[in-house]
Design a protein around this motif. Structure first.
Motif, PDB file in Angstrom:
ATOM      1  N   ASN A 115       0.610  -1.579  -0.029  1.00 19.93           N
ATOM      2  CA  ASN A 115      -0.144  -0.083   0.045  1.00 19.93           C
ATOM      3  C   ASN A 115       1.190   0.691   0.412  1.00 19.93           C
ATOM      4  O   ASN A 115       0.466   2.211  -0.416  1.00 19.93           O
ATOM      5  CB  ASN A 115      -0.928  -0.106   1.245  1.00 19.93           C
ATOM      6  CG  ASN A 115      -1.806  -0.811   0.766  1.00 19.93           C
ATOM      7  OD1 ASN A 115      -2.290  -1.434  -0.305  1.00 19.93           O
ATOM      8  ND2 ASN A 115      -2.583  -1.199   2.069  1.00 19.93           N
ATOM      9  N   LYS A 130      -1.067   4.264  -2.025  1.00 18.82           N
ATOM     10  CA  LYS A 130      -2.630   4.107  -1.753  1.00 18.82           C
ATOM     11  C   LYS A 130      -3.211   4.603  -0.483  1.00 18.82           C
ATOM     12  O   LYS A 130      -2.675   5.094   0.850  1.00 18.82           O
ATOM     13  CB  LYS A 130      -2.948   2.136  -1.594  1.00 18.82           C
ATOM     14  CG  LYS A 130      -4.212   2.190  -0.674  1.00 18.82           C
ATOM     15  CD  LYS A 130      -4.609   0.945  -2.521  1.00 18.82           C
ATOM     16  CE  LYS A 130      -5.791   0.073  -2.362  1.00 18.82           C
ATOM     17  NZ  LYS A 130      -7.487   1.295  -2.103  1.00 18.82           N
ATOM     18  N   GLU A 131      -4.557   5.201  -0.211  1.00 17.26           N
ATOM     19  CA  GLU A 131      -5.242   5.939   0.449  1.00 17.26           C
ATOM     20  C   GLU A 131      -5.024   5.317   2.630  1.00 17.26           C
ATOM     21  O   GLU A 131      -5.184   5.840   2.915  1.00 17.26           O
ATOM     22  CB  GLU A 131      -6.486   6.612   0.462  1.00 17.26           C
ATOM     23  CG  GLU A 131      -7.452   5.723  -0.129  1.00 17.26           C
ATOM     24  CD  GLU A 131      -7.482   4.258  -1.209  1.00 17.26           C
ATOM     25  OE1 GLU A 131      -8.621   3.430  -0.403  1.00 17.26           O
ATOM     26  OE2 GLU A 131      -6.761   4.565  -1.931  1.00 17.26           O
ATOM     27  N   ASP A 132      -5.169   4.150   2.833  1.00 15.16           N
ATOM     28  CA  ASP A 132      -5.227   3.184   3.631  1.00 15.16           C
ATOM     29  C   ASP A 132      -3.998   3.822   4.519  1.00 15.16           C
ATOM     30  O   ASP A 132      -4.403   3.730   5.279  1.00 15.16           O
ATOM     31  CB  ASP A 132      -5.240   1.797   3.198  1.00 15.16           C
ATOM     32  CG  ASP A 132      -6.240   1.760   2.442  1.00 15.16           C
ATOM     33  OD1 ASP A 132      -7.729   1.661   2.561  1.00 15.16           O
ATOM     34  OD2 ASP A 132      -6.830   0.055   1.441  1.00 15.16           O
ATOM     35  N   PHE A 153      -4.911   7.344   5.766  1.00 12.70           N
ATOM     36  CA  PHE A 153      -6.183   7.211   6.523  1.00 12.70           C
ATOM     37  C   PHE A 153      -5.727   6.488   7.571  1.00 12.70           C
ATOM     38  O   PHE A 153      -5.846   6.974   8.924  1.00 12.70           O
ATOM     39  CB  PHE A 153      -7.117   5.887   6.197  1.00 12.70           C
ATOM     40  CG  PHE A 153      -8.475   5.577   6.639  1.00 12.70           C
ATOM     41  CD1 PHE A 153      -8.919   6.131   7.038  1.00 12.70           C
ATOM     42  CD2 PHE A 153      -7.845   4.005   6.792  1.00 12.70           C
ATOM     43  CE1 PHE A 153     -10.138   5.754   7.948  1.00 12.70           C
ATOM     44  CE2 PHE A 153      -8.858   3.806   7.998  1.00 12.70           C
ATOM     45  CZ  PHE A 153      -9.971   4.255   8.297  1.00 12.70           C
ATOM     46  N   LYS A 162      -9.766   8.718   3.523  1.00 11.40           N
ATOM     47  CA  LYS A 162     -10.723   7.172   3.069  1.00 11.40           C
ATOM     48  C   LYS A 162     -12.303   7.524   3.910  1.00 11.40           C
ATOM     49  O   LYS A 162     -12.505   8.407   5.157  1.00 11.40           O
ATOM     50  CB  LYS A 162     -10.109   6.350   3.510  1.00 11.40           C
ATOM     51  CG  LYS A 162     -10.705   4.586   3.041  1.00 11.40           C
ATOM     52  CD  LYS A 162     -10.060   3.670   3.891  1.00 11.40           C
ATOM     53  CE  LYS A 162     -10.748   2.610   2.763  1.00 11.40           C
ATOM     54  NZ  LYS A 162      -9.126   1.631   2.816  1.00 11.40           N
ATOM     55  N   TYR A 163     -13.411   7.234   2.783  1.00 10.01           N
ATOM     56  CA  TYR A 163     -14.896   7.408   3.729  1.00 10.01           C
ATOM     57  C   TYR A 163     -15.032   6.982   4.980  1.00 10.01           C
ATOM     58  O   TYR A 163     -15.841   7.360   5.138  1.00 10.01           O
ATOM     59  CB  TYR A 163     -15.283   7.596   2.090  1.00 10.01           C
ATOM     60  CG  TYR A 163     -15.176   8.006   1.004  1.00 10.01           C
ATOM     61  CD1 TYR A 163     -15.515   9.346   1.136  1.00 10.01           C
ATOM     62  CD2 TYR A 163     -14.723   8.136   0.354  1.00 10.01           C
ATOM     63  CE1 TYR A 163     -15.863  10.096   0.295  1.00 10.01           C
ATOM     64  CE2 TYR A 163     -15.079   8.397  -1.069  1.00 10.01           C
ATOM     65  CZ  TYR A 163     -15.030   9.945  -0.818  1.00 10.01           C
ATOM     66  OH  TYR A 163     -15.174  10.958  -1.904  1.00 10.01           O
ATOM     67  N   THR A 164     -14.223   5.170   4.889  1.00 11.89           N
ATOM     68  CA  THR A 164     -14.133   5.078   5.823  1.00 11.89           C
ATOM     69  C   THR A 164     -14.015   5.549   7.218  1.00 11.89           C
ATOM     70  O   THR A 164     -14.146   5.024   8.434  1.00 11.89           O
ATOM     71  CB  THR A 164     -14.126   3.477   5.727  1.00 11.89           C
ATOM     72  OG1 THR A 164     -13.246   3.247   6.123  1.00 11.89           O
ATOM     73  CG2 THR A 164     -14.914   2.752   4.620  1.00 11.89           C
ATOM     74  N   GLU A 203     -18.571   4.037  -1.833  1.00 11.27           N
ATOM     75  CA  GLU A 203     -17.601   3.573  -0.962  1.00 11.27           C
ATOM     76  C   GLU A 203     -18.123   2.617  -0.245  1.00 11.27           C
ATOM     77  O   GLU A 203     -18.186   1.729   0.686  1.00 11.27           O
ATOM     78  CB  GLU A 203     -16.703   4.570   0.482  1.00 11.27           C
ATOM     79  CG  GLU A 203     -15.505   3.998   0.910  1.00 11.27           C
ATOM     80  CD  GLU A 203     -15.180   3.183   0.382  1.00 11.27           C
ATOM     81  OE1 GLU A 203     -14.155   2.720   0.550  1.00 11.27           O
ATOM     82  OE2 GLU A 203     -14.619   3.433  -1.280  1.00 11.27           O
TER      83      GLU A 203
END
Length: 173
Positions: free
Chosen positions: A17, A22-24, A27, A64-66, A132
């Protein structure tokens, strides 16, 4: 700290990632910063840490939307700050936790300033959030995986083992 740094340096999923930006990774950084700010607030009782946690929750949501769920970390603080657990919150802290959670939209906008440029950009954020949320409900495979269909092992076998490797999973367990 050294063990944590070593863990993140060798876990294949985190390395992958990070490699692809990656956005994770961003986040997770903001979620951990939010947790750290809450813990500092609980330890030192300085309100600036609670407000910083609200801002970090917004940045996590922006990455990240979550990350929307991180506002819960800020909201539960009035129950965590008491020396002994009680169903009654510390009401002074509850008021500040509410105002700290209002910093979440500020953090979101700081992470996504382009959305203020035009209504179309704002609409794209809205549609992205809806996509998402559908993804969170349906997953990558297009249908909901309930815990019993895989005997609670779906993410263990499809995410954790490939993402961390079996020796690290065994060590964690």
């Amino acid at each position: 700290a050294v063990a944590g740094a070593l863990f993140f340096a060798i876990v294949p999923l985190h390395v992958t990632n990070s490699r692809y930006m990656k956005e994770d990774v961003l986040f997770l950084t903001f979620v951990i910063a939010c947790l750290l700010a809450v813990l500092k607030f609980i330890d030192q009782k300085k309100l600036r840490y609670l407000y910083l946690a609200g801002l970090m929750a917004g940045l996590a949501f922006g990455a990240k939307y979550t990350g929307l769920v991180t506002v819960g970390i800020v909201i539960v603080t009035p129950w965590l700050i008491k020396e002994r657990f009680s169903f009654r919150p510390d009401y002074r802290v509850l008021r500040h936790a509410f105002f700290a959670s209002l910093l979440m939209p500020v953090g979101f906008v700081l992470a996504n300033p382009y959305m203020l440029e035009s209504f179309n950009n704002f609409a794209q954020v809205y549609y992205g959030f809806r996509a998402e949320s559908r993804h969170a409900m349906r997953g990558h495979i297009g249908y909901a995986v309930d815990p019993w269909s895989q005997l609670w092992m779906f993410h263990f076998s499809n995410s954790l083992i490939p993402g961390m490797s079996f020796p690290l999973i065994a060590l964690a367990l």
